[in-house]
Design an enzyme around this catalytic site. Structure first.
Site, short mmCIF file in Angstrom:
data_model
loop_
_atom_site.label_atom_id
_atom_site.label_comp_id
_atom_site.label_asym_id
_atom_site.label_seq_id
_atom_site.Cartn_x
_atom_site.Cartn_y
_atom_site.Cartn_z
N HIS A 55 -4.12 -8.62 3.80
CA HIS A 55 -5.56 -8.53 4.02
C HIS A 55 -5.93 -9.18 5.35
O HIS A 55 -5.32 -10.17 5.76
CB HIS A 55 -6.33 -9.24 2.90
CG HIS A 55 -6.33 -8.49 1.61
ND1 HIS A 55 -6.59 -9.09 0.40
CD2 HIS A 55 -6.11 -7.18 1.32
CE1 HIS A 55 -6.53 -8.18 -0.57
NE2 HIS A 55 -6.23 -7.02 -0.03
N ARG A 81 0.85 -1.18 0.00
CA ARG A 81 0.00 0.00 0.00
C ARG A 81 0.89 1.24 0.00
O ARG A 81 2.03 1.20 0.49
CB ARG A 81 -0.89 0.03 1.24
CG ARG A 81 -1.82 -1.16 1.41
CD ARG A 81 -2.53 -1.09 2.74
NE ARG A 81 -3.49 -2.16 2.93
CZ ARG A 81 -3.22 -3.34 3.47
NH1 ARG A 81 -1.98 -3.61 3.88
NH2 ARG A 81 -4.16 -4.26 3.61
N HIS A 141 -3.26 2.85 -5.93
CA HIS A 141 -3.96 1.67 -5.43
C HIS A 141 -4.25 0.68 -6.56
O HIS A 141 -4.26 -0.54 -6.34
CB HIS A 141 -5.26 2.07 -4.74
CG HIS A 141 -5.76 1.02 -3.78
ND1 HIS A 141 -5.03 0.61 -2.68
CD2 HIS A 141 -6.89 0.27 -3.78
CE1 HIS A 141 -5.70 -0.33 -2.03
NE2 HIS A 141 -6.82 -0.56 -2.68
N LYS A 144 -0.86 -2.02 7.56
CA LYS A 144 -2.05 -1.24 7.86
C LYS A 144 -2.92 -1.99 8.86
O LYS A 144 -3.13 -3.20 8.74
CB LYS A 144 -2.86 -1.01 6.58
CG LYS A 144 -4.18 -0.28 6.79
CD LYS A 144 -4.97 -0.23 5.50
CE LYS A 144 -6.34 0.37 5.73
NZ LYS A 144 -7.17 0.38 4.51
N ARG A 164 -1.40 -1.59 -7.00
CA ARG A 164 -1.49 -2.70 -6.04
C ARG A 164 -2.45 -3.77 -6.57
O ARG A 164 -2.15 -4.97 -6.49
CB ARG A 164 -1.97 -2.15 -4.70
CG ARG A 164 -2.27 -3.20 -3.62
CD ARG A 164 -2.55 -2.48 -2.30
NE ARG A 164 -3.38 -3.24 -1.39
CZ ARG A 164 -2.92 -4.13 -0.51
NH1 ARG A 164 -1.63 -4.38 -0.45
NH2 ARG A 164 -3.75 -4.75 0.30
N TYR A 202 -9.70 -10.73 -6.58
CA TYR A 202 -8.75 -11.16 -7.61
C TYR A 202 -9.15 -12.49 -8.23
O TYR A 202 -8.76 -12.77 -9.37
CB TYR A 202 -7.34 -11.18 -7.03
CG TYR A 202 -7.05 -9.85 -6.37
CD1 TYR A 202 -6.97 -8.69 -7.14
CD2 TYR A 202 -6.98 -9.73 -4.98
CE1 TYR A 202 -6.78 -7.46 -6.55
CE2 TYR A 202 -6.79 -8.49 -4.39
CZ TYR A 202 -6.70 -7.36 -5.18
OH TYR A 202 -6.53 -6.13 -4.59
#
Length: 363
Positions: free
Chosen positions: A333, A205, A308, A229, A311, A342
């Site tokens: 995640h 990120r 983003h 994150k 990414r 995805y």
């Protein structure tokens, strides 16, 4: 602690005294589990709600701090509907569906705490009636919907390396008549290419990229130690691998970092920029990286491309070669539900690749 977390912790401390005591109590309750950045968003959402209550005459308070529990208890369903309409239809800057859901979720969390967890001196709930418990909040986007929006708006296959090469060389051709743009590009092209390459070859990120320090890089093992994150453990950095292309691009940038950016010894940041009017390099900001990618993307012919989406580009490419669990870990995640995006994206990617291959075989 990350740079952004430090900034948000300070801002949170500045805003909390403006809130009612029960909000401060709720934030203290959540502090061990949520990051300062998330809690700051909560407080901003409550600020919006309390100001609306006062403007609508639903609170007699002269300031946000004066909104009482009794006034929250007296709210009706049509009041919450009115607030939702205010968020979605106000002419100044209507909120997206995702933002509205986030704001209502923040209110639900507060009201739940006040009615189910917090107690007064007599062990009774602080809030006797919880109108927010009646509000159904549907998820903004399912993975399949998000994937549908991304299709055609990310880099695929050879475009990943083509974009990096364009940043390093192609952009200069397109701005050949602009001396200022050429000068800036000549100075920053290796840095800019290495940032794009790192994201396209690791899936980091932008917030994780700006927090990287020199000491976090283990180029020999193609490894970075990253403050992920959502993590509240500021002492632990997650090891994240990157592909060989990124090592090549990072080494080219690092060979110029000290000389091109007048890097002082005290500056630990991996990626530097020299602010206007200053002589020494400082840590690049999130906004600077975002603007940099948009600048190149427009000239590259992909105006919808953002940091983003770089990414997302990596994640789609990575998922084609790995399972959902490895992809989840690589991207950081919290659950595989997010990673399912995805799976839907690669359905189309796989079918298009097969069709291209069949067409090539017929030639």
């Amino acid at each position: 602690m990350s740079i952004q977390k430090n900034i948000d912790r300070v801002r949170l401390g500045e805003k909390l005294p403006e809130m009612p005591g029960y909000v401060q109590q709720f934030i203290d309750y959540k502090l061990p589990d949520l990051s300062p950045s998330t809690l700051l968003e909560y407080v901003r959402d409550y600020e919006s709600f309390f100001n609306w209550l006062r403007a609508e005459g639903l609170s007699a308070g002269t300031g946000m701090k004066d909104v009482t529990l009794e006034e929250l208890e007296a709210l009706r369903m049509d009041n919450i509907t009115g607030y939702r309409l205010h968020l979605t239809t106000r002419t100044a800057s209507p909120n997206s569906r995702t933002t509205v859901i986030r704001k209502l979720s923040a209110l639900r969390s507060l009201f739940h705490y006040l009615s189910q967890i917090a107690e007064d001196d007599d062990f009774y709930p602080l809030l006797k009636r919880n109108v927010m418990a009646k509000i159904e909040i549907k998820r903004a986007n399912k993975p399949k919907d998000t994937a549908a929006k991304l299709k055609g708006k990310i880099l695929e296959e050879q475009e990943l390396t083509e974009f990096i090469d364009y940043i390093r060389e192609g952009y200069a051709v397109d701005v050949a008549g602009n001396k200022q743009a050429l000068y800036a590009h000549a100075k920053n092209k290796e840095r800019d290419a290495s940032i794009a390459s790192l994201i396209l070859n690791s899936g980091l990120r932008v917030s994780e990229v700006i927090n990287l320090n020199l000491a976090d890089l283990d180029a020999g093992n193609k490894l970075l130690y990253v403050l992920r994150k959502g993590s509240n453990d500021d002492t632990f950095k997650t090891p994240v691998y990157f592909r060989d292309q990124a090592r090549f691009d990072l080494e080219r940038y690092l060979s110029l970092r000290e000389t091109e950016y007048a890097a002082p010894k005290r500056e630990k940041a991996l990626f530097l920029a020299i602010p206007n009017g200053q002589k020494e390099g400082k840590r690049m900001t999130k906004r600077a990286i975002q603007a940099m990618i948009i600048k190149y993307a427009k000239r590259f012919g992909k105006p919808y491309l953002t940091v983003h989406k770089l990414r997302h580009s990596f994640a789609t490419d990575y998922y084609l070669q790995n399972d959902i669990y490895k992809t989840k870990e690589q991207l950081g995640h919290a659950s595989t539900e997010t990673t399912e995006i995805y799976a839907h994206l690669t359905d189309k990617t796989m079918s298009e690749a097969i069709e291209r291959r069949a067409a090539e075989e017929q030639r």
